[in-house]
Design a protein around this motif. Structure first.
Motif, mmCIF file in Angstrom:
data_model
loop_
_atom_site.group_PDB
_atom_site.id
_atom_site.type_symbol
_atom_site.label_atom_id
_atom_site.label_comp_id
_atom_site.label_asym_id
_atom_site.label_seq_id
_atom_site.Cartn_x
_atom_site.Cartn_y
_atom_site.Cartn_z
ATOM 1 N N PRO A 497 45.754 49.744 54.995
ATOM 2 C CA PRO A 497 46.137 49.285 53.649
ATOM 3 C C PRO A 497 45.043 49.404 52.604
ATOM 4 C CG PRO A 497 46.962 47.762 55.318
ATOM 5 C CD PRO A 497 46.080 48.748 56.033
ATOM 6 N N PHE A 498 43.763 49.249 53.008
ATOM 7 C CA PHE A 498 42.687 49.334 52.027
ATOM 8 C C PHE A 498 42.464 50.758 51.530
ATOM 9 C CE2 PHE A 498 41.319 45.307 54.160
ATOM 10 C CZ PHE A 498 41.413 44.489 53.038
ATOM 11 N N CYS A 499 43.144 51.735 52.133
ATOM 12 C CA CYS A 499 43.060 53.117 51.665
ATOM 13 C C CYS A 499 44.174 53.464 50.680
ATOM 14 C CB CYS A 499 43.099 54.088 52.846
ATOM 15 S SG CYS A 499 41.511 54.361 53.637
ATOM 16 N N ASP A 500 44.955 52.502 50.271
ATOM 17 C CA ASP A 500 45.939 52.770 49.227
ATOM 18 C C ASP A 500 45.193 53.237 47.973
ATOM 19 O OD1 ASP A 500 47.724 52.291 46.898
ATOM 20 O OD2 ASP A 500 49.066 51.430 48.404
ATOM 21 N N HIS A 501 45.565 54.395 47.475
ATOM 22 C CA HIS A 501 44.810 54.968 46.355
ATOM 23 C C HIS A 501 44.852 54.078 45.120
ATOM 24 C CE1 HIS A 501 48.897 56.373 45.325
ATOM 25 N NE2 HIS A 501 48.456 56.489 44.084
ATOM 26 N N ARG A 502 45.905 53.282 44.979
ATOM 27 C CA ARG A 502 45.985 52.378 43.826
ATOM 28 C C ARG A 502 44.895 51.311 43.893
ATOM 29 N NH1 ARG A 502 51.690 49.965 44.480
ATOM 30 N NH2 ARG A 502 50.862 49.869 46.615
ATOM 31 N N LEU A 503 44.546 50.889 45.098
ATOM 32 C CA LEU A 503 43.488 49.895 45.257
ATOM 33 C C LEU A 503 42.135 50.493 44.875
ATOM 34 C CD1 LEU A 503 43.047 46.963 46.254
ATOM 35 C CD2 LEU A 503 42.464 47.930 48.484
ATOM 36 N N VAL A 504 41.899 51.745 45.293
ATOM 37 C CA VAL A 504 40.658 52.430 44.921
ATOM 38 C C VAL A 504 40.578 52.568 43.407
ATOM 39 C CG1 VAL A 504 39.365 54.591 45.109
ATOM 40 C CG2 VAL A 504 40.507 53.647 47.125
ATOM 41 N N GLU A 505 41.674 52.950 42.783
ATOM 42 C CA GLU A 505 41.685 53.126 41.330
ATOM 43 C C GLU A 505 41.428 51.806 40.602
ATOM 44 O OE1 GLU A 505 45.478 54.880 40.613
ATOM 45 O OE2 GLU A 505 44.933 56.807 41.511
ATOM 46 N N LEU A 506 41.819 50.691 41.219
ATOM 47 C CA LEU A 506 41.599 49.383 40.611
ATOM 48 C C LEU A 506 40.175 48.892 40.809
ATOM 49 C CD1 LEU A 506 42.543 46.652 39.377
ATOM 50 C CD2 LEU A 506 43.288 46.005 41.690
ATOM 51 N N VAL A 507 39.651 49.017 42.024
ATOM 52 C CA VAL A 507 38.382 48.379 42.384
ATOM 53 C C VAL A 507 37.168 49.242 42.070
ATOM 54 C CG1 VAL A 507 37.041 47.385 44.285
ATOM 55 C CG2 VAL A 507 39.516 47.003 44.164
ATOM 56 N N ALA A 508 37.254 50.547 42.308
ATOM 57 C CA ALA A 508 36.076 51.406 42.187
ATOM 58 C C ALA A 508 35.407 51.363 40.817
ATOM 59 C CB ALA A 508 36.439 52.848 42.558
ATOM 60 N N PRO A 509 36.144 51.263 39.715
ATOM 61 C CA PRO A 509 35.453 51.228 38.412
ATOM 62 C C PRO A 509 34.851 49.873 38.051
ATOM 63 C CG PRO A 509 37.721 52.085 38.239
ATOM 64 C CD PRO A 509 37.598 51.419 39.561
ATOM 65 N N LEU A 510 35.105 48.835 38.841
ATOM 66 C CA LEU A 510 34.602 47.509 38.486
ATOM 67 C C LEU A 510 33.079 47.484 38.465
ATOM 68 C CD1 LEU A 510 36.930 45.185 40.623
ATOM 69 C CD2 LEU A 510 37.087 45.674 38.164
ATOM 70 N N GLY A 511 32.525 46.724 37.572
ATOM 71 C CA GLY A 511 31.075 46.593 37.521
ATOM 72 C C GLY A 511 30.543 45.877 38.750
ATOM 73 N N TRP A 512 29.293 46.171 39.098
ATOM 74 C CA TRP A 512 28.698 45.555 40.282
ATOM 75 C C TRP A 512 28.513 44.048 40.088
ATOM 76 C CZ3 TRP A 512 29.026 47.036 44.907
ATOM 77 C CH2 TRP A 512 28.196 46.545 45.914
ATOM 78 N N ASP A 513 28.393 43.614 38.841
ATOM 79 C CA ASP A 513 28.287 42.181 38.588
ATOM 80 C C ASP A 513 29.587 41.471 38.944
ATOM 81 O OD1 ASP A 513 29.566 43.532 36.502
ATOM 82 O OD2 ASP A 513 29.066 41.994 35.048
ATOM 83 N N VAL A 514 30.721 42.177 38.874
ATOM 84 C CA VAL A 514 31.999 41.617 39.301
ATOM 85 C C VAL A 514 32.143 41.716 40.811
ATOM 86 C CG1 VAL A 514 34.522 41.819 39.108
ATOM 87 C CG2 VAL A 514 33.070 42.161 37.097
ATOM 88 N N GLN A 515 31.745 42.861 41.371
ATOM 89 C CA GLN A 515 31.854 43.071 42.815
ATOM 90 C C GLN A 515 31.077 42.018 43.601
ATOM 91 O OE1 GLN A 515 33.881 45.074 44.278
ATOM 92 N NE2 GLN A 515 33.617 47.240 43.776
#
Length: 619
Positions: A497-515
């Motif tokens: 499930p963590f390989c759903d491309h929609r999840l990557v599109e949501l999480v990958a651009p987040l700033g590291w301060d949010v991560q």
């Protein structure tokens, strides 16, 4: 999940085409134990081995699509592996466009989507898939692979011919020539923790890249990326808070897991007791309507030994998580003597067609999957959460983050020392001749050049974006390949499930301060599921997939290596430093190491591969 293969030759396949294609198809019988089929014409042939998951009675392949003009020959022929999780929505849309369906399978939906939209159908698919479509009118073959590369797809193109398959073994079976490994292929064998997109160690066999469409016609080969990871990681200019990000992740995970619970066969989860697998298990259990979800974990008969890399055992956390969630949990206990069986190692090498595999981790996963197969045919896994949410140690240690190389190859406990141990097993003169270090540097620079940045990015923002890209494009593929081959060799479909491309599109651009918004790794995921998991799991320090602590296993590995080195037909000295091999026969204790005897394990994998595949090495 299935295994696919095919063979196109514009000069003709010849009179033995059906025999050859059947041989190619049957090499993947373990991927598809429930059925087999082939389709041939004078210049094209497709083969399929089926693992029945949806519509057990229907969905046989290769599947044909006919036109309404009365033609007897099919317009399209499809061989497909994977799962399309939005196939129900697509089927409803296609019905409004005039399509009718004979089965309830997702395969027929893919074929109808291709009939309706052609290559643009790939943009509409949500899932894990690899497939080949032969257009009998245009006489073109199109190969398509899912966006993250969960499902494998290899091909060899020479002149008028193209051969493809889910695994290299299907391609190798077409010619029956000894496989060849050139200089770059030997380097790839030395670097099992690095995957170069589109390449395989075999000289003339490449891969369809994740998110890529490859078209073969009489005009030659054309390649097109319909989804690019680097474009998803690029900054969007839209800032999210930790709370907003966690809420969005929770909504998407609930949708993703709900879609991936669709199956007409028994289903379960892989539950280690870590954050990722516990979250998936909890989400699955909340959405199942018939009883609790079944969950499985791996354990060992020998007592656990903690280390810097593996600070705690999975067992207590897995059981606590299962109790908290209410899953029907089973712990599969493995012992050293059984795991050291040479037949298990050879089965793992055959499943991967290569001598990859770190220590006992392949063998234990393979045996675990075989045990789970007795109860379930589909399993949901937490794989790839560490790449998507930045969970690995090399996202957080300065000596790895700021190293001028792939962070998991840096001089740190974050995989880097394991990488160096592996590399040092090979002959130093061979490493020097091939320029392994320069090759790694060149590949690192090429990977960094793909990353999109913004002029206003801080140094840390740039670096963390680079690490996300490196992890998802060069490290995650090694793990997805391992999980696919070993699970499919056991006839078990593992969904991620963590390989759903929609999840990557949501999480990958987040700033590291949010991560890392709460001061810990994977803050966004932790906040998204904190109400679903026990506090102990939420606060647990990350542990990797466990290695067997049984000293009898390590002893047996050393004895097996000694026996192989004593055999005059042993080829290990072609590649490995004889002094290192001799030292590996009686390895010193290595407390704190991830794998106690990496050197012997690697040598035995290569020995099995050299005996089984008899490759021609460019030495």
């Amino acid at each position: 999940m299935c295994g696919i293969t095919g063979w196109i030759d514009y000069h003709g396949l010849g009179p033995d085409a059906a025999t050859v294609l059947t041989r190619m198809t049957d090499t993947q019988a373990l991927r598809g134990p429930d059925g087999a089929g082939i389709w041939t014409s004078n210049i094209a042939g497709l083969g399929h081995r089926r693992l029945s998951i949806i519509d057990l009675a229907g969905g046989a392949q290769p599947m044909l699509a006919h036109t309404n003009d009365g033609a007897t020959d099919p317009a399209l022929v499809l061989t497909y592996s994977g799962e399309i999780y939005n196939y129900r929505e697509l089927r409803a849309e296609l019905r409004t466009r005039g399509h009718t369906f004979r089965t309830t399978s997702d395969t027929e939906v893919v074929l109808a989507a291709w009939t309706e939209w052609g290559t643009a159908a790939a943009d509409r698919l949500n899932g894990i898939y690899a497939f080949g479509v032969w257009d009998t009118r245009a006489q073109t073959l199109t190969l398509v692979r899912d966006r993250l590369g969960v499902k494998p797809l290899y091909f060899r193109q020479t002149g008028s011919s193209l051969v493809f398959g889910s695994e290299p073994k299907a391609i190798l079976a077409q010619s029956r020539h000894r496989p060849e490994i050139d200089d770059e292929g030997i380097i790839a064998l030395m670097l099992p923790l690095l995957k170069i997109p589109g390449k395989s160690p075999y000289t003339d066999i490449g891969e369809v890249r994740p998110g890529e469409i490859v078209t073969f016609s009489r005009a030659g080969l054309a390649r097109h990326r319909y989804w690019r990871l680097e474009e998803q990681i690029a900054p969007t200019g839209h800032a999210r808070s930790l709370t907003d990000s966690a809420d969005a992740v929770r909504d998407l995970l609930e949708d993703t897991v709900g879609r991936q619970l669709i199956a007409d066969v028994p289903l379960c989860t892989l539950l280690s007791g870590g954050l990722d697998s516990t979250a998936i298990t909890a989400l699955a259990n909340n959405q199942l309507t018939e009883g609790p979800v079944r969950s499985f974990s791996v354990d060992f008969s020998a007592p656990f030994v903690g280390s810097e890399v593996t600070p705690n055992a999975d067992t207590e956390y897995a059981h606590e998580a299962a109790k908290f969630i209410g899953s029907d949990h089973t712990s599969i206990v493995l012992d050293g003597a059984g795991l050291a069986d040479q037949a298990i190692r050879e089965a793992c090498v055959r499943s991967r067609d290569l001598p990859f595999g770190i220590g006992d981790l392949d063998m234990s996963l393979y045996v675990l999957c075989k045990a789970i197969k007795d109860h379930s045919t589909v399993a949901l896994s937490g794989e790839s959460a560490d790449e998507v949410f930045g969970g690995y140690l090399w996202f957080h240690r300065d000596d790895a983050v700021w190293a001028d190389t792939f962070p998991w190859m840096s001089d740190s406990p974050a995989h880097g020392r394991l990488h160096r141990r592996i590399l040092n097993v090979f002959r130093p003169e061979l490493r020097a001749k091939l320029g392994v270090d320069d090759y790694v540097t060149d590949q690192y620079r090429a990977a960094l050049a793909e990353v999109h940045h913004r002029d206003t990015d801080t140094r840390q923002q740039r670096r963390m974006r680079e690490l996300t890209h490196l992890g998802l494009s060069r490290f995650l593929p090694t793990l997805l390949d391992r999980k696919d081959r070993l699970s499919m060799a056991a006839g078990l479909e593992v969904r991620v499930p963590f390989c759903d491309h929609r999840l990557v599109e949501l999480v990958a651009p987040l700033g590291w301060d949010v991560q890392t918004g709460d001061g810990a790794e994977k803050s966004v995921l932790r906040h998204a599921v904190r109400d679903l998991i026990p506090r102990s799991v939420a606060d647990r320090k990350k542990s990797p997939y466990p290695s067997i602590p049984d000293p009898s296993y390590s002893d047996e590995v050393s004895h097996q290596l000694a026996a192989r080195l004593a055999d005059p037909d042993c080829r290990l000295n072609e590649l490995f430093d004889p002094a290192v091999l001799q030292a590996a026969i009686t390895p010193p204790a290595a407390p704190g190491a991830l794998i106690s005897n990496v050197e012997a394990e690697l040598a035995l994998n290569f020995d099995a591969w050299l005996r089984i595949y008899d490759p021609v090495l460019a030495l």
